[in-house]
Each structure stands twice: as C-alpha cells, then as structure tokens.
Design a protein around this motif. Structure first.
Motif, mmCIF file in Angstrom:
data_model
loop_
_atom_site.group_PDB
_atom_site.id
_atom_site.type_symbol
_atom_site.label_atom_id
_atom_site.label_comp_id
_atom_site.label_asym_id
_atom_site.label_seq_id
_atom_site.Cartn_x
_atom_site.Cartn_y
_atom_site.Cartn_z
ATOM 1 N N ASN A 6 0.966 -1.171 0.124
ATOM 2 C CA ASN A 6 -0.047 0.040 0.074
ATOM 3 C C ASN A 6 0.997 1.131 0.173
ATOM 4 O O ASN A 6 1.959 1.295 0.006
ATOM 5 C CB ASN A 6 -0.972 0.153 1.200
ATOM 6 C CG ASN A 6 -1.955 1.097 1.293
ATOM 7 O OD1 ASN A 6 -2.409 1.594 0.319
ATOM 8 N ND2 ASN A 6 -2.154 1.639 2.534
ATOM 9 N N GLU A 76 -5.841 1.388 -0.488
ATOM 10 C CA GLU A 76 -5.914 0.145 0.513
ATOM 11 C C GLU A 76 -6.831 -0.809 -0.112
ATOM 12 O O GLU A 76 -6.342 -2.113 -0.164
ATOM 13 C CB GLU A 76 -6.378 0.708 2.005
ATOM 14 C CG GLU A 76 -5.340 1.447 2.570
ATOM 15 C CD GLU A 76 -6.108 2.321 3.733
ATOM 16 O OE1 GLU A 76 -7.191 2.145 3.890
ATOM 17 O OE2 GLU A 76 -5.220 2.731 4.625
ATOM 18 N N ILE A 93 1.400 -3.018 4.728
ATOM 19 C CA ILE A 93 0.091 -1.801 5.117
ATOM 20 C C ILE A 93 0.302 -1.427 6.348
ATOM 21 O O ILE A 93 0.362 -2.409 7.390
ATOM 22 C CB ILE A 93 -1.105 -2.473 4.832
ATOM 23 C CG1 ILE A 93 -2.212 -1.309 4.966
ATOM 24 C CG2 ILE A 93 -1.347 -3.663 5.531
ATOM 25 C CD1 ILE A 93 -3.526 -1.951 4.234
ATOM 26 N N GLY A 98 -7.180 -1.497 7.495
ATOM 27 C CA GLY A 98 -6.879 -2.072 6.315
ATOM 28 C C GLY A 98 -6.137 -3.459 6.741
ATOM 29 O O GLY A 98 -6.087 -4.508 6.288
#
Length: 156
Positions: A6, A76, A93, A98
């Motif tokens: 991400n 995301e 991430i 998320g």
C-alpha cells in the motif's frame, strides 16, 4: 515471495531515502495503479517514478471495487483486492483498519515498523530506533509502546 504494498510504507521508505530496503527484503513488489497515483500526487515527501523501477510491477485495479473493502481508501482497497486475487504471501500496510481486514481475509501483513525490524535484523540499517525517529520527524505517527517493544526485539 509475492508481496503487495500500500502507499504508506512506500512513502515512509521514500522519506528515509531508503526505498532499496524494500527491494532487498522483498524482491519484486506488486502495486495497484491506484497506489502509484497516490504516491505521485505530490506532497512533502519526494517519491521517484515508481513505474521506472524494474523491481516494481504495477497492476490495474479491479474495474469494480471490491465491496469487502468499501471502508478503505482507494489505494488500500485495491491493494487488498489484488493481493487476494494474486494469492499474496505478504501485504505491506500500516493503517489499522486495512491491516485488520487483510488479516480477516487471510492475508499476512507487515507494516513499516515490522519491515524496519527485518532490515535491522538483516543488517540493512544500523538502528531501528533512529530510523523510526527520523520517520516521526517527517510526521509519521507510531504507537510508542509498540516502537519500544520492537526496539527491544531489535536489541536497542
């Protein structure tokens, strides 16, 4: 190893001017085109042209957003959708919601701090804590008890 990332971990390593750590630890990174656009949008952290890096593979986001991830921002959402479809070994991430959704759907996750810990353990950085403090200077926020726990694991 199939690794998707991400936006936030990419920005963190760009802030440190240590993007090569991601390549050294994970080899090829898969990024949603949405993540590329978020990184290129501009801001206080300079980001190189990620499309030009040979170890980054850019994937088109699904044409129809995945409803399982409606609560997430576009980067995301698309990262997790592509990671599930691509049977990712790991997803980079940082954002809590998320991470929770990724884990709920069976994905393995690691964030910037976990990656810095791996970098410290493999000798790619000298000090976990120094790098975290540099990131905090750029405005990145991390829960201090977690930072201290990971610093202890890093032997600092």
């Amino acid at each position: 190893m199939t690794v998707y990332s991400n936006t936030t971990p990419l920005l963190a390593f760009c802030a440190l001017q240590r993007l090569e750590i991601l390549q050294a630890l994970y080899g090829r990174l898969f990024l949603a085109d949405t993540v590329i656009r978020e990184c290129a949008a501009g801001g206080p952290i300079p980001v190189p042209d990620l499309n030009a890096l040979p170890w980054i593979q850019v994937l088109s986001a699904p044409a129809i957003p995945d409803a399982r991830f409606f609560a997430l921002d576009a980067g995301e959402r698309d990262t997790l959708s592509l990671a599930l479809a691509g049977k990712a070994d790991l997803v980079l991430i940082d954002e809590r919601l998320g991470r929770n959704l990724a884990e709920y759907h069976g994905l393995n996750v690691i964030g910037t701090l976990g990656t810095l810990l791996r970098a410290r353990r493999t000798g790619l950085i000298v000090s976990f804590l120094d790098e975290v403090r540099r990131l905090q200077g750029f405005g990145f926020w991390y829960h201090e008890p977690l930072v201290q726990r990971l610093a202890g694991l890093a032997g600092e």
